[in-house]
Design a protein around this motif. Structure first.
Motif, mmCIF file in Angstrom:
data_model
loop_
_atom_site.group_PDB
_atom_site.id
_atom_site.type_symbol
_atom_site.label_atom_id
_atom_site.label_comp_id
_atom_site.label_asym_id
_atom_site.label_seq_id
_atom_site.Cartn_x
_atom_site.Cartn_y
_atom_site.Cartn_z
ATOM 1 N N ILE A 245 52.539 45.401 37.837
ATOM 2 C CA ILE A 245 53.150 45.261 39.168
ATOM 3 C C ILE A 245 52.085 45.538 40.237
ATOM 4 N N ARG A 246 51.986 44.618 41.173
ATOM 5 C CA ARG A 246 50.955 44.728 42.219
ATOM 6 C C ARG A 246 51.598 45.116 43.546
ATOM 7 N N VAL A 247 50.801 45.676 44.439
ATOM 8 C CA VAL A 247 51.327 45.977 45.773
ATOM 9 C C VAL A 247 51.838 44.679 46.396
ATOM 10 N N ASP A 326 47.226 41.975 46.561
ATOM 11 C CA ASP A 326 47.605 41.369 45.276
ATOM 12 C C ASP A 326 46.591 41.706 44.192
ATOM 13 N N ASN A 327 45.505 42.351 44.557
ATOM 14 C CA ASN A 327 44.572 42.851 43.553
ATOM 15 C C ASN A 327 44.644 44.378 43.470
ATOM 16 N N CYS A 328 45.739 44.923 43.942
ATOM 17 C CA CYS A 328 45.907 46.380 43.981
ATOM 18 C C CYS A 328 47.133 46.728 43.122
ATOM 19 N N LEU A 335 42.452 46.700 38.873
ATOM 20 C CA LEU A 335 42.968 45.424 38.368
ATOM 21 C C LEU A 335 42.190 44.269 39.006
ATOM 22 N N ASP A 336 41.947 43.243 38.224
ATOM 23 C CA ASP A 336 41.277 42.005 38.644
ATOM 24 C C ASP A 336 39.765 42.179 38.837
ATOM 25 N N TYR A 337 39.074 42.023 37.713
ATOM 26 C CA TYR A 337 37.613 42.119 37.743
ATOM 27 C C TYR A 337 37.016 40.719 37.901
HETATM 28 MG MG LIG Z 1 43.517 38.417 41.764
#
Ligand SMILES: [Mg+2]
Ligand SMILES: Nc1ncnc2c1ncn2[C@@H]1O[C@H](COP(=O)(O)OP(=O)(O)OP(=O)(O)O)[C@@H](O)[C@H]1O
Length: 598
Positions: A245-247, A326-328, A335-337
């Motif tokens: 789940i992302r912010v 959306d990468n948090c 998340l999301d490297y």
């Molecule tokens: Mg992303």
């Protein structure tokens, strides 16, 4: 107070030897308790971009990559999950984790699920980023979860990256290439070994025949943007986390609730927030509390996690160059490297991703995190809209972010310097000197762990020979630092090679609780927070280049080195990996900066 769901406590010491064994552990809380998009197709063949107007997820059938070949897996995560190591190269497992779910056994789902999310950049809401200009077509365009289950009492979700198109693909191919998959796989492994919360790597398979075109740099290109299209093998990596789940996901539901986009909008936001609490905060939020109390506690706990996360990122030299909401991850882990980098030269402005801008640069990560926290709280606020006192408290949590971030950063800098308390003038002088000299961030702090009496051993961390004036400033700084270290004479020696990976908070407590320490003790403690090895881009380039020719030995070697980043390791490893970035790598596309992460 610890609150756990009953199925999470159930002991499970089973070893997973096969996909059949894995199926027995399936427990899909996300799919079972949240809402599926009513327009989702029963067969999951739902690959054209479309608006998804409600529901928390869309069921989608992954698209397998052609002729998958094993590249690497995480023995460490396999161990944590109880998987036998040989599973990674077994046919059923390869099929499943390279996207072919057509034969997975019940009760495992043959469909995966993709989620929508909203975008905000540095605290500004965007709705135009999807083909429909409404925000209803943005979300997991190439990521989809395919499994959720309870392993050894802990719930994990498994997500393919590059598993094909979803309704959120926005016309793109749904694929990830080997290059970006190797980067993400190794970075997750490294981050976990550094003791920083992160999604984890499970496995990586590449297609022997399927390729896609991607923009990339010609060799030696100094251009900011890629100057040609290259054909690259597609790959599927699987990442594993307590939830995904992302912010930005909360924001999507928060925005819909705020404008009452549909009759269920408020209920869907409530469900998602309660689900987030259940998945990520069950140990700190009592299920008996009222919704508004839960919301406030959730914000408080997320603030704690996010500020610690960012302080840890800075500790290890990590920059998330695209720290959008959306990468948090709402669980407070990395998340999301894609647009990431581990810095070589220390610079507050370090930003590996050319599309990212200075607001996401290295030492601006705390401010970017604050904006994401603001968006998180904004998304929660419809749930307490009729409670003015609670709204006030939520606002106070937002207002207090900067102070908490600053406190964590100061604790982190003190710990990196082996000090019990942060000393502002000492740190400011150091920061200025590190920039002026300039220094290699990782090497410098690691060399400092030997508590050098003079500048000589530090010179190997400098990117140019220091002037006389700079040497004098370093000498003065070292004198000042030594006086603050306040150590006693050595009475014992501790073997620094016993240092493994650690929880940063524990280390800080340990240092703080030691009133008088020997030089050796300080040195060992510093080596526990200042890694010797860091996953620099110039180490990744040869690994993924070699992998593109079917040779995965460097990928595996890097995995071995970077999963023990605090250990001294052998002289051979030191000679190869404990080095300054070579002059010829500076300003080169793909080595010093990158434009896209796909
Ligand atoms: Mg992303
Ligand atoms: N090749 C692709 N096909 C479909 N969607 C894509 C593709 N590449 C990126 N996207 C989508 O574009 C958005 C922004 O991409 P970004 O680079 O932040 O994410 P990512 O690296 O794909 O994924 P994640 O955030 O899941 O790690 C994401 O929603 C992502 O799913």
């Amino acid at each position: 107070m610890i609150h756990k769901r009953s199925q999470d406590i159930a002991p499970n010491s089973d070893t997973v030897n096969s996909v059949n064994d894995l199926a027995k552990l399936a427990n899909y809380s996300f799919m079972d308790t949240l809402n599926c998009d009513p327009d989702a197709t029963p067969d999951g063949i739902d690959y054209a971009p479309r608006q998804v107007l409600s529901g928390h997820y869309v069921t989608v059938k992954p698209t397998p990559i052609e002729n998958p070949e094993y590249v690497v897996h995480s023995t460490r995560l396999f161990g944590d999950l109880g998987f036998t190591d040989s599973l990674a190269q077994s046919a059923d497992f390869i099929n499943m984790f390279s996207g072919d779910m057509s034969n997975v056994p019940a009760p495992m789902s043959q469909l995966g699920w993709a989620c929508g999310y909203a975008l905000s950049i540095f605290g500004t809401e965007y709705v135009q980023q999807c083909p429909f200009k409404t925000g209803n077509g943005y979300g997991d365009g190439r990521a989809m979860s395919i499994f959720e289950g309870v392993f050894k009492g802990k719930r994990w979700e498994m997500q393919l990256k590059g598993g094909g198109r979803t309704p959120y693909c926005r016309g793109a191919d749904g694929r990830a290439v080997l290059r970006s998959s190797v980067r993400e796989f190794l970075a997750q492994e490294h981050m976990h070994a550094l003791g920083v919360p992160t999604s984890r790597s499970l496995s990586l398979y590449v297609s022997k025949t399927e390729t896609v075109l991607r923009p990339w740099y010609s060799e030696g290109s100094r251009s900011q943007d890629p100057d040609r299209m290259i054909s690259e093998a597609v790959a599927i990596s699987t990442r594993v986390a307590s939830s995904f789940i992302r912010v930005g996901q909360l924001e999507l539901f928060g925005r819909r609730a705020r404008i009452q986009a549909h009759p269920q909008a408020m209920a869907e936001l409530t469900q998602l927030v309660l689900h987030l609490i259940d998945r990520e905060y069950a140990d700190v939020i009592d299920p008996q509390l009222s919704l508004s109390d839960k919301v406030l506690l959730l914000a408080l706990e997320f603030r704690k996690r996010l500020t610690s996360l960012v302080a840890n990122w800075i500790r290890v030299g990590y920059c998330q160059g695209n720290f959008n909401s959306d990468n948090c991850a709402a669980g407070g882990f990395t998340l999301d490297y894609g647009p990431f980098g581990f810095c070589d030269v220390f610079s507050p402005q370090y930003q590996p991703w050319t599309g990212g801008g200075q607001h996401f640069a290295f030492l601006n990560q705390g401010v970017a995190a604050e904006r994401n926290f603001l968006m998180f709280c904004t998304a929660l606020s419809p749930l307490i809209a009729t409670h003015p006192d609670e709204l006030d408290q939520l606002q106070r949590l937002v207002n207090g972010f900067t102070t908490e971030m600053q406190t964590k950063m100061q604790q982190m800098w003190a710990t990196k310097l082996g000090l019990i308390t942060f000393n502002q003038p000492l740190f400011h002088e150091l920061e200025a000197l590190m920039i002026k000299t300039p220094v290699d961030y990782t090497l410098f702090f690691r060399e400092l762990c030997a508590l050098p009496a003079n500048i000589t051993p530090l010179k190997k961390c400098f990117y140019q020979p220091p002037s006389k004036a700079i040497e004098q400033q370093w000498t003065a700084w070292l004198t000042q630092w030594h006086s603050l270290l306040d150590c006693t004479e050595d009475v014992e020696t501790v073997d620094s090679n016993t240092v493994a990976s650690h929880n940063h908070a524990e280390i800080t407590n340990h240092i703080n609780s030691s009133p008088s320490r020997t030089r050796e003790q300080i040195s060992v403690q510093m080596k526990q927070v200042n890694p010797k090895y860091s996953l620099r881009e110039w180490l990744l380039v040869p690994a993924y280049s070699q992998a593109s020719e079917g040779n995965y030995s460097l990928v595996r070697e890097l995995q071995a080195v970077m999963t023990q980043p605090y250990a001294e390791q052998t002289q051979e490893i030191e000679d190869k990996y404990y080095q300054l970035k070579a002059p010829e790598f500076f300003a080169i596309g793909g080595l010093s900066h990158l434009s896209c992460s796909s």
